[in-house]
Design a protein around this motif. Structure first.
Motif, PDB file in Angstrom:
ATOM      1  N   THR A 110     -23.053 -16.746  -2.886  1.00 28.29           N
ATOM      2  CA  THR A 110     -22.569 -17.465  -1.783  1.00 28.29           C
ATOM      3  C   THR A 110     -23.786 -16.943  -0.830  1.00 28.29           C
ATOM      4  N   VAL A 111     -23.261 -18.047   0.119  1.00 26.07           N
ATOM      5  CA  VAL A 111     -24.490 -18.008   1.516  1.00 26.07           C
ATOM      6  C   VAL A 111     -23.179 -17.759   2.488  1.00 26.07           C
ATOM      7  N   ASN A 112     -23.715 -16.282   3.540  1.00 30.60           N
ATOM      8  CA  ASN A 112     -22.726 -16.517   4.737  1.00 30.60           C
ATOM      9  C   ASN A 112     -20.691 -16.533   4.886  1.00 30.60           C
ATOM     10  N   GLY A 113     -20.466 -15.633   3.308  1.00 27.70           N
ATOM     11  CA  GLY A 113     -19.281 -15.792   2.915  1.00 27.70           C
ATOM     12  C   GLY A 113     -18.983 -17.251   2.209  1.00 27.70           C
ATOM     13  N   LYS A 114     -19.614 -18.005   2.272  1.00 22.75           N
ATOM     14  CA  LYS A 114     -19.892 -19.393   1.575  1.00 22.75           C
ATOM     15  C   LYS A 114     -20.359 -19.993   0.029  1.00 22.75           C
ATOM     16  N   LYS A 115     -19.113 -19.439  -1.079  1.00 24.26           N
ATOM     17  CA  LYS A 115     -19.732 -19.867  -2.466  1.00 24.26           C
ATOM     18  C   LYS A 115     -20.062 -21.557  -2.499  1.00 24.26           C
ATOM     19  N   ILE A 116     -21.176 -21.531  -2.711  1.00 25.06           N
ATOM     20  CA  ILE A 116     -22.201 -23.097  -3.345  1.00 25.06           C
ATOM     21  C   ILE A 116     -22.091 -22.795  -4.717  1.00 25.06           C
ATOM     22  N   ASP A 117     -22.484 -24.771  -4.727  1.00 22.80           N
ATOM     23  CA  ASP A 117     -22.050 -24.760  -5.557  1.00 22.80           C
ATOM     24  C   ASP A 117     -23.373 -25.747  -6.077  1.00 22.80           C
ATOM     25  N   GLU A 118     -23.580 -25.294  -8.233  1.00 21.80           N
ATOM     26  CA  GLU A 118     -25.077 -25.640  -7.975  1.00 21.80           C
ATOM     27  C   GLU A 118     -25.704 -26.345  -9.207  1.00 21.80           C
ATOM     28  N   PRO A 119     -25.539 -27.527  -8.490  1.00 20.43           N
ATOM     29  CA  PRO A 119     -26.067 -28.815 -10.237  1.00 20.43           C
ATOM     30  C   PRO A 119     -26.482 -28.417 -10.770  1.00 20.43           C
ATOM     31  N   TYR A 120     -27.722 -28.073  -9.853  1.00 22.36           N
ATOM     32  CA  TYR A 120     -29.049 -27.723 -10.666  1.00 22.36           C
ATOM     33  C   TYR A 120     -28.869 -27.043 -11.694  1.00 22.36           C
ATOM     34  N   LEU A 121     -28.445 -25.639 -11.805  1.00 18.03           N
ATOM     35  CA  LEU A 121     -28.317 -25.137 -12.842  1.00 18.03           C
ATOM     36  C   LEU A 121     -27.862 -25.222 -14.740  1.00 18.03           C
ATOM     37  N   ALA A 122     -27.934 -25.191 -15.106  1.00 24.63           N
ATOM     38  CA  ALA A 122     -28.157 -26.191 -16.986  1.00 24.63           C
ATOM     39  C   ALA A 122     -26.500 -25.130 -16.806  1.00 24.63           C
ATOM     40  N   SER A 123     -26.358 -26.313 -17.586  1.00 25.40           N
ATOM     41  CA  SER A 123     -24.579 -25.700 -17.937  1.00 25.40           C
ATOM     42  C   SER A 123     -23.697 -24.855 -18.339  1.00 25.40           C
ATOM     43  N   GLY A 124     -23.498 -23.371 -17.853  1.00 19.54           N
ATOM     44  CA  GLY A 124     -22.715 -22.202 -18.657  1.00 19.54           C
ATOM     45  C   GLY A 124     -23.760 -21.615 -17.503  1.00 19.54           C
ATOM     46  N   GLN A 125     -24.542 -21.621 -17.395  1.00 16.38           N
ATOM     47  CA  GLN A 125     -25.691 -20.886 -16.847  1.00 16.38           C
ATOM     48  C   GLN A 125     -24.828 -20.056 -15.764  1.00 16.38           C
ATOM     49  N   PRO A 126     -24.741 -19.124 -15.683  1.00 17.69           N
ATOM     50  CA  PRO A 126     -24.545 -17.395 -14.359  1.00 17.69           C
ATOM     51  C   PRO A 126     -25.528 -17.638 -13.498  1.00 17.69           C
ATOM     52  N   ALA A 127     -24.972 -17.716 -11.682  1.00 11.42           N
ATOM     53  CA  ALA A 127     -25.790 -17.963 -10.953  1.00 11.42           C
ATOM     54  C   ALA A 127     -26.643 -16.924 -10.400  1.00 11.42           C
ATOM     55  N   SER A 128     -26.207 -15.530 -11.431  1.00 12.39           N
ATOM     56  CA  SER A 128     -27.205 -14.532 -11.303  1.00 12.39           C
ATOM     57  C   SER A 128     -26.766 -13.516 -12.491  1.00 12.39           C
ATOM     58  N   LEU A 129     -27.707 -13.199 -13.054  1.00 14.25           N
ATOM     59  CA  LEU A 129     -27.806 -12.241 -14.670  1.00 14.25           C
ATOM     60  C   LEU A 129     -27.612 -10.734 -14.194  1.00 14.25           C
ATOM     61  N   ASN A 130     -27.650 -10.252 -13.365  1.00 10.83           N
ATOM     62  CA  ASN A 130     -27.765  -9.207 -12.649  1.00 10.83           C
ATOM     63  C   ASN A 130     -26.405  -8.870 -11.367  1.00 10.83           C
ATOM     64  N   GLY A 131     -26.479  -9.768 -11.462  1.00  5.16           N
ATOM     65  CA  GLY A 131     -25.709 -10.161  -9.509  1.00  5.16           C
ATOM     66  C   GLY A 131     -26.933  -9.681  -8.574  1.00  5.16           C
ATOM     67  N   ILE A 132     -26.817 -10.400  -6.783  1.00  4.66           N
ATOM     68  CA  ILE A 132     -27.192  -9.648  -5.865  1.00  4.66           C
ATOM     69  C   ILE A 132     -26.609  -9.014  -4.896  1.00  4.66           C
ATOM     70  N   PRO A 133     -26.884  -7.788  -4.947  1.00  2.00           N
ATOM     71  CA  PRO A 133     -25.327  -7.298  -3.578  1.00  2.00           C
ATOM     72  C   PRO A 133     -25.562  -7.969  -2.254  1.00  2.00           C
ATOM     73  N   SER A 134     -24.968  -7.536  -1.380  1.00  9.39           N
ATOM     74  CA  SER A 134     -24.725  -8.509   0.161  1.00  9.39           C
ATOM     75  C   SER A 134     -26.116  -8.175   0.459  1.00  9.39           C
ATOM     76  N   THR A 135     -27.061  -9.330   0.679  1.00  9.38           N
ATOM     77  CA  THR A 135     -28.387  -9.296   1.552  1.00  9.38           C
ATOM     78  C   THR A 135     -28.804  -9.685   2.926  1.00  9.38           C
ATOM     79  N   THR A 136     -29.100  -9.301   4.119  1.00  6.59           N
ATOM     80  CA  THR A 136     -29.345 -10.229   4.768  1.00  6.59           C
ATOM     81  C   THR A 136     -30.958 -10.345   4.507  1.00  6.59           C
ATOM     82  N   VAL A 137     -31.019 -11.784   4.835  1.00  5.77           N
ATOM     83  CA  VAL A 137     -32.633 -12.088   4.905  1.00  5.77           C
ATOM     84  C   VAL A 137     -32.927 -11.700   6.161  1.00  5.77           C
TER      85      VAL A 137
END
Length: 250
Positions: A110-137
């Protein structure tokens, strides 16, 4: 028949002029395309598989030389950050300064609360292996991830570093436009980022550069071949007329 021969000669001269012009124009386009491409683009060999399946280890990419201020979400960039090592790295920008990034919600980044579709990821691959805590860039920085989320050493594993794992825009040297070898063509701009402020970047001029080189090559070879081909045709036609004249005389 002398009038016909004069016409053939005029046509031959015109053909020679047009052939020369085609070759000259072809050389201009061919060399111009290469010079333009060399000025705008930098080739890189990607050393690891952290961007699989978009870019595999050993692939040769063409990256447009840009300033870090021109980077948008979704761009695949080449950067070098001393705290990450001494070699140029290739990663995808998923968030920019001021964004709040996290993973995962319904298995998605999610970026600014919007769920991001990521078609460039391999099929079945998670968006993150260990998760990313809410972080401000932080302002002036970029949060980057590899497309191969299971093994990429990216912002998600540098969260404790300065900048919350994000790299300064000033570290960016180029944006990848295409995989040149093996030939895979242009990289898509992910539409899922287009609804966020600033949208996505536009492709560089690589299509025009390649077009100039291809058209130039066609004109060079076509123009060079035109003279010999038309010459043989004229000689063949002249020989036929001469044989006809001899037959008439006999």
């Amino acid at each position: 028949m002398s009038g016909t021969r004069r016409t053939d000669e005029r046509n031959g001269r015109l053909g020679g002029v047009l052939s020369g012009l085609a070759v000259a124009l072809g050389c201009l386009l061919f060399l111009g395309g290469f010079i333009w491409g060399a000025f705008v683009y930098q080739p890189y060999t990607v050393p690891t598989g952290s961007m699989t399946p978009t870019i595999d280890a050993g692939d040769r990419v063409l990256a447009q030389r840009i300033d870090g201020t021109e980077v948008h979400r979704g761009d695949v960039v080449v950067f070098k950050d001393a705290s990450w090592g001494d070699l140029p790295l290739v990663k995808r920008v998923v968030a920019i300064g001021g964004d709040r990034v996290a993973c995962c919600t319904d298995g998605k980044l999610t970026v600014n609360g919007k769920k991001i579709d990521e078609p460039y990821l391999a099929s079945g691959q998670p968006a993150s292996l260990n998760g990313i805590p809410s972080t401000t860039v932080p302002k002036g920085r970029l949060f980057v991830l590899g497309d191969e989320r299971k093994g990429s050493l990216d912002s998600s594993v540098h969260l404790q570093d300065a900048g919350n794992g994000a790299v300064p825009r000033s570290t960016v040297a180029a944006r990848v436009d295409a995989v040149a070898w093996p030939l895979r063509g242009m990289l898509d701009r992910p539409s899922s980022f287009s609804s966020l402020p600033g949208g996505v970047s536009q492709p560089g001029p690589i299509a025009y550069v390649v077009g100039m080189v291809v058209v130039g090559a066609v004109l060079i070879f076509g123009g060079a071949a035109w003279g010999p081909i038309t010459g043989r045709r004229r000689r063949g036609a002249s020989g036929s007329r001469d044989r006809g004249e001899l037959a008439g005389v006999s």
